[in-house]
Design an enzyme around this catalytic site. Structure first.
Site, mmCIF file in Angstrom:
data_model
loop_
_atom_site.group_PDB
_atom_site.id
_atom_site.type_symbol
_atom_site.label_atom_id
_atom_site.label_comp_id
_atom_site.label_asym_id
_atom_site.label_seq_id
_atom_site.Cartn_x
_atom_site.Cartn_y
_atom_site.Cartn_z
ATOM 1 N N ARG A 115 0.819 -1.238 0.000
ATOM 2 C CA ARG A 115 0.000 0.000 0.000
ATOM 3 C C ARG A 115 0.841 1.272 0.000
ATOM 4 N NH1 ARG A 115 -3.672 -2.561 3.819
ATOM 5 N NH2 ARG A 115 -5.285 -3.579 2.588
ATOM 6 N N LYS A 137 2.951 12.012 -11.202
ATOM 7 C CA LYS A 137 2.235 11.013 -12.008
ATOM 8 C C LYS A 137 3.093 9.754 -12.088
ATOM 9 C CE LYS A 137 -0.783 13.729 -14.962
ATOM 10 N NZ LYS A 137 -1.077 14.172 -16.337
ATOM 11 N N GLU A 179 8.992 18.488 -24.680
ATOM 12 C CA GLU A 179 8.213 18.883 -23.491
ATOM 13 C C GLU A 179 8.566 20.313 -23.079
ATOM 14 O OE1 GLU A 179 5.741 17.240 -22.436
ATOM 15 O OE2 GLU A 179 6.069 15.111 -22.788
ATOM 16 N N LYS A 217 6.489 23.737 -14.903
ATOM 17 C CA LYS A 217 5.702 22.544 -14.593
ATOM 18 C C LYS A 217 5.289 22.524 -13.123
ATOM 19 C CE LYS A 217 4.808 17.821 -14.706
ATOM 20 N NZ LYS A 217 4.911 16.512 -15.260
ATOM 21 N N GLU A 227 -5.122 17.165 -11.523
ATOM 22 C CA GLU A 227 -5.530 17.414 -12.911
ATOM 23 C C GLU A 227 -7.040 17.536 -13.092
ATOM 24 O OE1 GLU A 227 -2.992 15.695 -16.117
ATOM 25 O OE2 GLU A 227 -4.905 15.157 -17.013
ATOM 26 N N ARG A 231 -3.968 21.761 -14.796
ATOM 27 C CA ARG A 231 -2.898 20.789 -15.098
ATOM 28 C C ARG A 231 -3.117 20.135 -16.466
ATOM 29 N NH1 ARG A 231 0.188 16.265 -11.300
ATOM 30 N NH2 ARG A 231 1.633 15.658 -12.950
ATOM 31 N N ASN A 235 -1.031 18.758 -21.099
ATOM 32 C CA ASN A 235 -1.273 17.724 -22.111
ATOM 33 C C ASN A 235 -1.372 18.299 -23.514
ATOM 34 O OD1 ASN A 235 -1.592 15.241 -20.493
ATOM 35 N ND2 ASN A 235 -3.166 16.461 -19.500
ATOM 36 N N HIS A 238 -0.641 16.178 -26.500
ATOM 37 C CA HIS A 238 -0.610 14.789 -26.036
ATOM 38 C C HIS A 238 -1.853 13.997 -26.428
ATOM 39 C CE1 HIS A 238 2.818 16.170 -23.804
ATOM 40 N NE2 HIS A 238 3.016 14.990 -23.229
ATOM 41 N N HIS A 242 -0.271 11.054 -28.001
ATOM 42 C CA HIS A 242 -0.316 9.725 -27.368
ATOM 43 C C HIS A 242 -0.933 8.690 -28.299
ATOM 44 C CE1 HIS A 242 0.130 10.721 -22.797
ATOM 45 N NE2 HIS A 242 1.273 10.356 -23.331
ATOM 46 N N HIS A 259 8.612 9.406 -27.354
ATOM 47 C CA HIS A 259 7.477 10.182 -26.859
ATOM 48 C C HIS A 259 7.492 11.615 -27.410
ATOM 49 C CE1 HIS A 259 4.388 11.601 -24.153
ATOM 50 N NE2 HIS A 259 5.191 12.548 -23.709
HETATM 51 N N1 GLY Z 1 3.092 15.112 -18.135
HETATM 52 C C1 GLY Z 1 1.982 15.910 -17.843
HETATM 53 C C2 GLY Z 1 1.709 16.040 -16.385
HETATM 54 O O1 GLY Z 1 2.517 15.631 -15.569
HETATM 55 O O2 GLY Z 1 0.685 16.540 -16.015
#
Ligand code: GLY
Length: 354
Positions: A115, A137, A179, A217, A227, A231, A235, A238, A242, A259
């Site tokens: 956990r 993330k 990025e 960031k 998010e 946030r 993206n 993306h 993606h 990426h």
């Molecule tokens: N890579 C985008 C974020 O961390 O929100």
């Protein structure tokens, strides 16, 4: 470079980073340290980090193969089993030394083992330094679908050692740069302009630019760690990027796309959608396309690839109530979230890219 504090952890740089890491290890007295690395970072970076760690604590190295293909639940299972077999308890820590695959995967393995046990990130690629290792993330892919399984959980601390970039392959540098360019487009026009021509930049200039990206960031994540709103702007590029990355991963006969290469295409296409839906300047849009094309070249995407790529958009994590939510730009530095577009416009965006 001055350390950057977030609500939950601090990002330290270069020598100060190892000093902070040693102080942390001394203060917390972990029962055991597990270092997660891939074959490359185990060879190129782990010995250097170990040479800078000053602790009596026992450690084991967990090595996996490199590459996005490793970012899956089978690899996690192997790591959970190894941690269990090697007696990892809740006072153990995982130190992730590697690129985005290692920091995403290692953060997830740590966050779910018993956990949750603590983890520390030492990103070694540009992409992991300016993006993946920052903001909490963690997670893995589901088949070829990117980052579908995961949790948001923050590391104890992050050590960004930019000296690792000296041996990073050029293609990986370029992937991370995407990025940084994104940070400019969504937040800071001046930063975007300065990033476009790095030919005259020194390593010290690059350190400064990396630092700025991390600040951008960190500030966005601080306003919205889970998010729900702002946030999502991180993206940009993306949603389509993606889907293209997943499609190329699925089709091993196609050129391998990193990426950053995939999201560079995504940013060109989403710039087209910004022109169409938000009155983004068409002239500025053409300039953005030419900046990305000059750095990343052109990737062939056949007409027959378009429908399956559009189909993959339905798995995007920002989707809600069956809608595909895009981040678009009203202007550079002025993003808008939750924009809905129609499929024909996406086809036009492929034409704009081509
Ligand atoms: N890579 C985008 C974020 O961390 O929100």
């Amino acid at each position: 470079m001055t350390s950057i504090s977030t609500q939950d952890y601090t990002i330290h740089f270069n020598e100060t980073g190892y000093k902070a890491l040693n102080e942390h290890l001394k203060a917390v007295r972990y029962s055991k340290v597990f270092i997660l690395a891939d074959e490359n970072t185990n060879m190129d970076c782990v010995p250097f980090v170990l040479g800078n760690i000053d602790t009596e604590i026992e450690y084991d190295i967990l090595e996996i193969e490199p590459g996005e293909e490793q970012k899956n639940l089978d690899i996690c299972l192997g790591l959970w089993e190894t941690l269990s077999e090697y007696g990892a308890d809740r006072k153990s820590v995982i130190i992730n030394i590697g690129g985005g695959v290692i920091t995403d995967l290692g953060g997830f393995v740590a966050s779910t083992y018993k956990r949750g046990i603590p983890f520390i990130n030492i990103p070694t690629s540009l992409l992991a330094m300016v993006d993946a290792s920052i903001g909490g993330k963690t997670g893995v892919d589901l088949g070829h679908l990117k980052n579908q399984i995961g949790v948001i959980n923050t590391p104890e601390l992050i050590v960004v050692d930019t000296s690792f970039l000296a041996t990073l392959p050029q293609l990986e540098m370029r992937s991370g740069l995407a990025e940084m360019l994104k940070h400019g487009l969504i937040f800071d026009e001046d930063y975007w302009n300065r990033l476009q021509d790095l030919s005259a930049s020194t390593l010290a200039d690059l350190d400064g630019l990396i630092y700025e990206s991390i600040i951008i960031k960190k500030n966005i994540v601080a306003q919205d760690p889970t998010e729900q709103g702002v946030r999502k702007t991180l993206n940009y590029g993306h949603t389509i990027g993606h889907a293209i990355e997943s499609y190329f991963l699925e089709h091993s006969e196609y050129k391998r796309l990193l990426h950053g290469e995939a999201i560079a295409i995504g940013m060109i296409m989403e710039t087209y959608l910004s022109i169409k839906y938000l009155d983004f300047s068409a002239e500025e849009g053409k300039k953005i396309k030419s900046v990305f094309k000059s750095i990343y070249g052109h990737v062939t995407i056949l007409d027959s690839d378009q429908a399956p790529i559009i189909e993959l958009l339905k798995y995007d994590k920002k989707n809600e109530h069956g809608n595909i939510n895009f981040v678009l730009l009203e202007a550079i530095g002025k993003p808008k979230v939750n924009c809905i577009v129609d499929n024909n416009s996406i086809i036009e965006a492929f034409e704009f890219y081509n």
